[in-house]
Write a protein that holds these residues in place. Sequence first.
Motif, short mmCIF file in Angstrom:
data_model
loop_
_atom_site.label_atom_id
_atom_site.label_comp_id
_atom_site.label_asym_id
_atom_site.label_seq_id
_atom_site.Cartn_x
_atom_site.Cartn_y
_atom_site.Cartn_z
N LYS A 1 0.86 -1.18 0.00
CA LYS A 1 0.00 0.00 0.00
C LYS A 1 0.90 1.23 0.00
O LYS A 1 1.92 1.26 0.68
CB LYS A 1 -0.91 0.04 1.24
CG LYS A 1 -2.04 -0.95 1.24
CD LYS A 1 -2.89 -0.77 2.49
CE LYS A 1 -4.04 -1.77 2.55
NZ LYS A 1 -4.84 -1.62 3.79
N THR A 2 0.50 2.23 -0.76
CA THR A 2 1.21 3.50 -0.76
C THR A 2 0.32 4.57 -0.13
O THR A 2 -0.81 4.79 -0.57
CB THR A 2 1.60 3.92 -2.19
OG1 THR A 2 2.50 2.94 -2.72
CG2 THR A 2 2.30 5.27 -2.17
N TYR A 3 0.84 5.20 0.92
CA TYR A 3 0.14 6.28 1.61
C TYR A 3 0.74 7.62 1.20
O TYR A 3 1.97 7.78 1.18
CB TYR A 3 0.28 6.13 3.12
CG TYR A 3 -0.49 5.00 3.74
CD1 TYR A 3 -1.69 5.24 4.43
CD2 TYR A 3 -0.02 3.69 3.69
CE1 TYR A 3 -2.39 4.21 5.03
CE2 TYR A 3 -0.71 2.64 4.29
CZ TYR A 3 -1.90 2.91 4.94
OH TYR A 3 -2.60 1.88 5.54
N THR A 4 -0.11 8.59 0.90
CA THR A 4 0.32 9.94 0.59
C THR A 4 0.19 10.81 1.83
O THR A 4 -0.84 10.76 2.52
CB THR A 4 -0.52 10.54 -0.55
OG1 THR A 4 -0.40 9.72 -1.71
CG2 THR A 4 -0.04 11.94 -0.89
N VAL A 5 1.23 11.58 2.13
CA VAL A 5 1.21 12.48 3.29
C VAL A 5 0.79 13.87 2.82
O VAL A 5 1.47 14.48 1.99
CB VAL A 5 2.59 12.54 3.97
CG1 VAL A 5 2.54 13.46 5.19
CG2 VAL A 5 3.04 11.14 4.38
N GLU A 6 -0.33 14.36 3.33
CA GLU A 6 -0.84 15.67 2.93
C GLU A 6 -0.88 16.62 4.13
O GLU A 6 -1.36 16.26 5.20
CB GLU A 6 -2.26 15.55 2.35
CG GLU A 6 -2.31 14.81 1.03
CD GLU A 6 -3.69 14.87 0.40
OE1 GLU A 6 -4.60 15.47 1.02
OE2 GLU A 6 -3.86 14.32 -0.70
N VAL A 7 -0.35 17.82 3.93
CA VAL A 7 -0.44 18.86 4.94
C VAL A 7 -1.72 19.65 4.68
O VAL A 7 -1.91 20.21 3.59
CB VAL A 7 0.78 19.79 4.90
CG1 VAL A 7 0.61 20.92 5.91
CG2 VAL A 7 2.05 19.00 5.19
N VAL A 8 -2.60 19.68 5.66
CA VAL A 8 -3.90 20.33 5.52
C VAL A 8 -3.83 21.72 6.16
O VAL A 8 -3.47 21.85 7.32
CB VAL A 8 -5.02 19.51 6.18
CG1 VAL A 8 -6.36 20.19 6.00
CG2 VAL A 8 -5.05 18.09 5.59
N GLN A 9 -4.17 22.72 5.38
CA GLN A 9 -4.20 24.09 5.88
C GLN A 9 -5.47 24.77 5.38
O GLN A 9 -5.73 24.78 4.17
CB GLN A 9 -2.97 24.87 5.43
CG GLN A 9 -1.67 24.36 6.03
CD GLN A 9 -0.48 25.15 5.52
OE1 GLN A 9 -0.28 25.28 4.32
NE2 GLN A 9 0.32 25.67 6.44
N VAL A 10 -6.26 25.30 6.28
CA VAL A 10 -7.45 26.04 5.90
C VAL A 10 -7.04 27.48 5.62
O VAL A 10 -6.41 28.12 6.46
CB VAL A 10 -8.53 25.99 6.99
CG1 VAL A 10 -9.76 26.76 6.55
CG2 VAL A 10 -8.91 24.54 7.29
N GLY A 11 -7.38 27.98 4.44
CA GLY A 11 -6.92 29.30 4.04
C GLY A 11 -7.85 30.43 4.45
O GLY A 11 -7.73 31.01 5.52
N THR A 12 -8.80 30.75 3.60
CA THR A 12 -9.63 31.95 3.79
C THR A 12 -10.87 31.72 4.64
O THR A 12 -11.59 32.66 4.97
CB THR A 12 -10.10 32.49 2.43
OG1 THR A 12 -10.89 31.48 1.78
CG2 THR A 12 -8.90 32.83 1.55
#
Length: 354
Positions: free
Chosen positions: A108-119
Amino acid sequence: MLKRTLLIMLAMASLLSSCIKDEPANPECDIETFKVDPQWLTGEVFIDQANRKVLLYLKEPALNKGIAPALTLTPGATVTPASGDSIFFHGAEPPTYTVTSASGENKKTYTVEVVQVGTWKWAFEKWGLHDQDKYQYPVEEDGSVVWSSGNPGIALSGVKKDPAAYPLRETNDSQQGSGAALLETMKGTFLSELVGIKLFAGSLFLGVFDPSNALTAPLKATKFGQPYRGRPVRFTGYYKYTPGANYQDKAGTIIPNMTDSCAIYAVLYAGSERLDATNIKTSDRIIAAAFLPDGSARPNFTRFDIPFTFIPGKEPKGTMMMAIVASSSVNGDQYRGAIGSRLVLDSLQIISAQ
């Protein structure tokens, strides 16, 4: 006699050894935990097993310098890069981890995503489609995902793999632009009715959905909130609402002279551990909230502008989370409402003090 006993013991040892050797290697290959030093986080790490993603909520220094997370895997599995190795976020593509099962047969390949709420402003113009289960979800302009719904849990109930079969989906019936969010209360499936769930209310919320709790504790599966900074002043947006014809209780019994209503609200609370449907309205961590006061029928798009009411003695400071929650049936978390109730949301915004 001694010779016979020794022969029996040798035979048993040989049989035991054979059983051990014949036991198949573990075929699982999951990341079970992904630990980052809490000082670099603005919110809890969430492992989205359904979509093979690790969602991170990082402070600016960690985003710039990288992190060295510690991973635990299913027994016997291996991972590349290794647990404890540094990963960075400067490249065009996000970091990935490849997990190989102990048997070597599965990966399995997991993608690491940085979540940032903008406006803190959403028009619901862009939507994604789950590859396997075919439900929709709102997507930010940069491709990130900050909204969730009950759709991932409903996918486990045997619903048809078609966006139109799910309670949350995209609609072109919008107040502005070309898209909006449609939440509809729908009839339960054959499998859900076996466990007493006669209907699914349409839901939409800032946060994540934890499918590991979907069947055993569905109210805890909805993890509300995204990291927030500042002092919220007002919660605004547009909605239209049509209640379904027949209100029913949890048993599916029609309740005469009762009309469904919708729910729309925002809650600011302290800490990074997400609140859920069991405590989002009652937790002592709540700092301020803005509730739609009247969820009755609105045949045309209606603007709401709700001021945040602060709990006496509480002020926004430190690590905080902001939740926005909407439902096509106000008592949908108790599986009560009217099948066919429809809530359309557009142009939501959290307005903060300057």
